[in-house]
Design a protein around this motif. Structure first.
Motif, short mmCIF file in Angstrom:
data_model
loop_
_atom_site.label_atom_id
_atom_site.label_comp_id
_atom_site.label_asym_id
_atom_site.label_seq_id
_atom_site.Cartn_x
_atom_site.Cartn_y
_atom_site.Cartn_z
N ASP A 155 1.07 -1.29 -0.15
CA ASP A 155 -0.02 0.11 0.04
C ASP A 155 0.92 1.17 -0.10
O ASP A 155 0.53 2.12 -0.74
N CYS A 156 1.72 1.31 0.60
CA CYS A 156 2.91 2.34 1.02
C CYS A 156 3.37 2.69 -0.62
O CYS A 156 3.47 3.84 -0.92
N ILE A 157 3.88 1.53 -1.18
CA ILE A 157 4.48 1.73 -2.71
C ILE A 157 3.28 2.45 -3.45
O ILE A 157 3.57 3.32 -4.31
N THR A 158 1.98 1.75 -3.49
CA THR A 158 1.07 2.24 -4.26
C THR A 158 0.82 3.64 -4.31
O THR A 158 0.53 4.33 -4.85
N TYR A 159 0.52 4.29 -2.84
CA TYR A 159 0.05 5.43 -2.71
C TYR A 159 1.32 6.72 -2.72
O TYR A 159 1.05 7.52 -3.27
N ALA A 160 2.50 6.09 -2.54
CA ALA A 160 3.73 7.04 -2.76
C ALA A 160 3.73 7.26 -4.22
O ALA A 160 4.20 8.45 -4.84
N SER A 161 3.77 6.18 -5.18
CA SER A 161 3.69 6.22 -6.35
C SER A 161 2.71 7.02 -7.17
O SER A 161 2.83 7.86 -8.14
N LYS A 162 1.65 7.13 -6.54
CA LYS A 162 0.38 7.86 -7.22
C LYS A 162 0.59 9.45 -6.72
O LYS A 162 0.47 10.20 -7.68
N LEU A 163 1.27 9.68 -5.46
CA LEU A 163 1.53 10.94 -5.12
C LEU A 163 2.61 11.52 -6.18
O LEU A 163 2.72 12.71 -6.50
N MET A 164 3.74 10.81 -6.51
CA MET A 164 4.60 11.26 -7.40
C MET A 164 4.36 11.48 -8.67
O MET A 164 4.98 12.33 -9.33
N GLU A 165 3.07 11.12 -9.07
CA GLU A 165 2.50 11.55 -10.30
C GLU A 165 2.15 12.95 -10.34
O GLU A 165 2.05 13.55 -11.33
N ASP A 166 1.93 13.86 -9.22
CA ASP A 166 1.53 14.86 -9.02
C ASP A 166 2.65 15.95 -8.79
O ASP A 166 3.78 15.60 -8.17
N GLU A 167 2.61 16.96 -9.44
CA GLU A 167 3.84 17.77 -9.71
C GLU A 167 4.25 18.37 -8.21
O GLU A 167 5.27 18.51 -8.01
N GLN A 168 3.18 18.45 -7.40
CA GLN A 168 3.43 19.05 -6.09
C GLN A 168 4.52 18.00 -5.23
O GLN A 168 5.08 18.71 -4.35
N TYR A 169 4.26 16.79 -5.68
CA TYR A 169 5.07 15.72 -5.00
C TYR A 169 6.13 15.08 -5.41
O TYR A 169 6.84 14.10 -5.01
N ALA A 170 6.18 15.43 -6.87
CA ALA A 170 7.19 14.73 -7.62
C ALA A 170 8.58 14.76 -7.15
O ALA A 170 9.40 13.90 -7.51
N LYS A 171 8.98 15.90 -6.31
CA LYS A 171 10.45 15.92 -6.06
C LYS A 171 10.34 16.14 -4.30
O LYS A 171 10.98 16.70 -3.77
N ASP A 172 9.52 15.24 -3.85
CA ASP A 172 9.44 15.12 -2.45
C ASP A 172 10.56 14.08 -1.97
O ASP A 172 10.14 12.72 -2.22
N SER A 173 11.53 14.34 -1.29
CA SER A 173 12.53 13.60 -0.81
C SER A 173 11.94 12.31 -0.06
O SER A 173 12.42 11.18 -0.04
N GLU A 174 11.21 12.76 0.97
CA GLU A 174 10.71 11.77 1.99
C GLU A 174 9.75 10.52 1.26
O GLU A 174 9.83 9.58 1.70
N LEU A 175 8.98 11.08 0.11
CA LEU A 175 8.05 9.98 -0.41
C LEU A 175 9.22 8.99 -0.95
O LEU A 175 8.79 7.78 -0.93
N TYR A 176 10.14 9.63 -1.63
CA TYR A 176 11.04 8.51 -2.23
C TYR A 176 11.72 7.52 -1.19
O TYR A 176 12.02 6.46 -1.31
N TYR A 177 12.05 8.29 0.21
CA TYR A 177 12.39 7.41 1.22
C TYR A 177 11.44 6.47 1.79
O TYR A 177 11.99 5.27 1.84
N TYR A 178 10.26 6.81 1.79
CA TYR A 178 9.31 5.75 2.21
C TYR A 178 9.20 4.56 1.12
O TYR A 178 9.12 3.40 1.60
N ARG A 179 8.80 5.03 0.11
CA ARG A 179 8.92 3.98 -0.84
C ARG A 179 10.17 3.08 -0.92
O ARG A 179 9.98 1.73 -1.15
N GLY A 180 11.04 3.45 -0.92
CA GLY A 180 12.45 2.91 -0.77
C GLY A 180 12.40 1.92 0.22
O GLY A 180 12.88 0.88 0.05
#
Length: 378
Positions: A257-282
């Motif tokens: 679920d974390c991978i799914t939601y983080a990936s969905k957020l990254m499609e949004d320009e607002q979150y595309a460069k959110d370093s924490e999201l990449y960390y969560y998914r990683g």
């Protein structure tokens, strides 16, 4: 290895929550909400009634003074004249206060409008309903001016006096508690607002999901965030809710679920460069032994400015899983240099020691292989 990853995951989430917390309190939606509240209350008829061009409110008129003190008039005519003048001056002051309040509210200078509104509350000859409306206006002005302690006190007064229609002031007080980081009290008011039938239930659930995030009840975060989405929370909140669900999923070890939601957020320009999201998914990829995907996400997080001990550690683990021993060693040595996470330091030392032992064993094996042909030829 996975045990160490889990330890790193928990520590990393605690670090990032502080940043999420800071971000929430500077989110502009709070001030926007305050403005809506102010406008909705301030545009009531009571403000118009207090303008000098509309004589609907009789404010301490000289005639009332005469009626109230008729016996004193005959005893002391000069005293009566003085009182009339004082009453006329007071009426002019109140009319001026009404004009000032209207001017400041129209220009958005809400803090300046508080004093004249207070003068009207304290001095004007108003019905109880009109005085209550003015108090509500002042509460909205407190809120819009960032005076949350005063706004909270006003909301408490309205609730205790039985004016909390459909949980409106319970909801408003909950926002004041959020500003004070009193999440338990905010949660209680939000639940009370829902019980009283507050009309914007979706927004209540948005706020509840924030409260539970800070109170670390991640099952509730998931429940309330998803409920807010089901009830049609405004579009401006949807991605924020997805962000909370991403963090809660990681906390609850629901890594898919974390991978799914983080990936969905990254499609949004607002979150595309959110370093924490990449960390969560990683981290989620790492728990699934998807070392390349984890490695790529950790490297991206660093590229975007993320700098934490737990990130260095997990990057080293991913590199080790890919056979990138030299990079793994560099990451673990960085953990040791930072020296701010005792548990991770011990884990990094163990990994470096294991790598060293493995490298020495491999070197010994190579030496044996080179010596073996010489012994055969002899």
């Amino acid at each position: 290895m996975k045990k160490r990853i889990q330890l790193a995951t928990q520590d990393g989430q605690n670090n990032t929550e502080a940043e999420v917390k800071k971000w929430w309190h500077h989110n502009p939606w709070i001030r926007a909400l305050a403005l809506v509240v102010a406008v909705s209350v301030i545009t009531t008829e009571i403000i118009l009634h207090l303008m000098p061009s509309v004589p609907a409110v009789d404010v301490l008129s000289p005639q009332r003074l005469v009626d109230a003190q008729v016996q004193e008039i005959f005893k002391d005519p000069m005293k009566y004249v003085g009182q009339i003048r004082e009453a006329e001056k007071l009426q002019q002051d109140l009319a001026k206060a009404g004009e000032e309040a209207e001017k400041y509210i129209a220009s958005g200078e809400y803090e300046k409008a508080i004093e004249p509104i207070g003068k009207l509350i304290d001095s004007a000859d108003l019905s109880e309903e009109e005085r209550q409306q003015l108090k509500q206006t002042r509460a909205a002005l407190y809120f819009s001016s960032g005076m949350f302690e005063e706004a909270k006190q006003s909301c408490t007064e309205f609730i205790e006096d039985g004016y909390d229609t459909q949980g409106y002031y319970s909801f408003m007080r909950s926002v004041c508690f959020l500003q004070e980081e009193d999440y338990k009290a905010a949660r209680e008011d939000l639940l009370a607002a829902l019980a009283e039938g507050y009309e914007n239930q979706a927004l209540c659930y948005v706020h509840l999901s924030f409260c539970e995030n800070y109170l670390e009840d991640y099952e509730k975060v998931m429940e309330y965030a998803q409920k807010a989405q089901e009830l049609g929370a405004e579009e401006s909140y949807q991605q924020t809710l997805n962000y909370l669900i991403t963090v809660a999923s990681l906390k609850l070890e629901r890594f898919d679920d974390c991978i799914t939601y983080a990936s969905k957020l990254m499609e949004d320009e607002q979150y595309a460069k959110d370093s924490e999201l990449y960390y969560y998914r990683g981290v989620s990829w790492l728990t699934k032994d998807e070392y390349q995907k984890a490695y790529d996400d950790f490297k991206k997080a660093i590229e975007l400015g993320e700098e934490t001990t737990v990130l260095d550690y997990n990057l080293g683990v991913a590199a080790l899983g890919l056979g990138k021993t030299d990079e793994a060693k560099r990451s673990m040595k960085m953990v040791l240099r930072r020296g701010d996470e005792e548990e991770l330091q011990k884990a990094a030392e163990d990994i470096l020691q294991a790598i060293d032992q493995q490298e020495r064993a491999a070197e010994q094996e190579r030496q044996k292989e080179t010596e073996l042909p010489q012994e055969t030829s002899e």
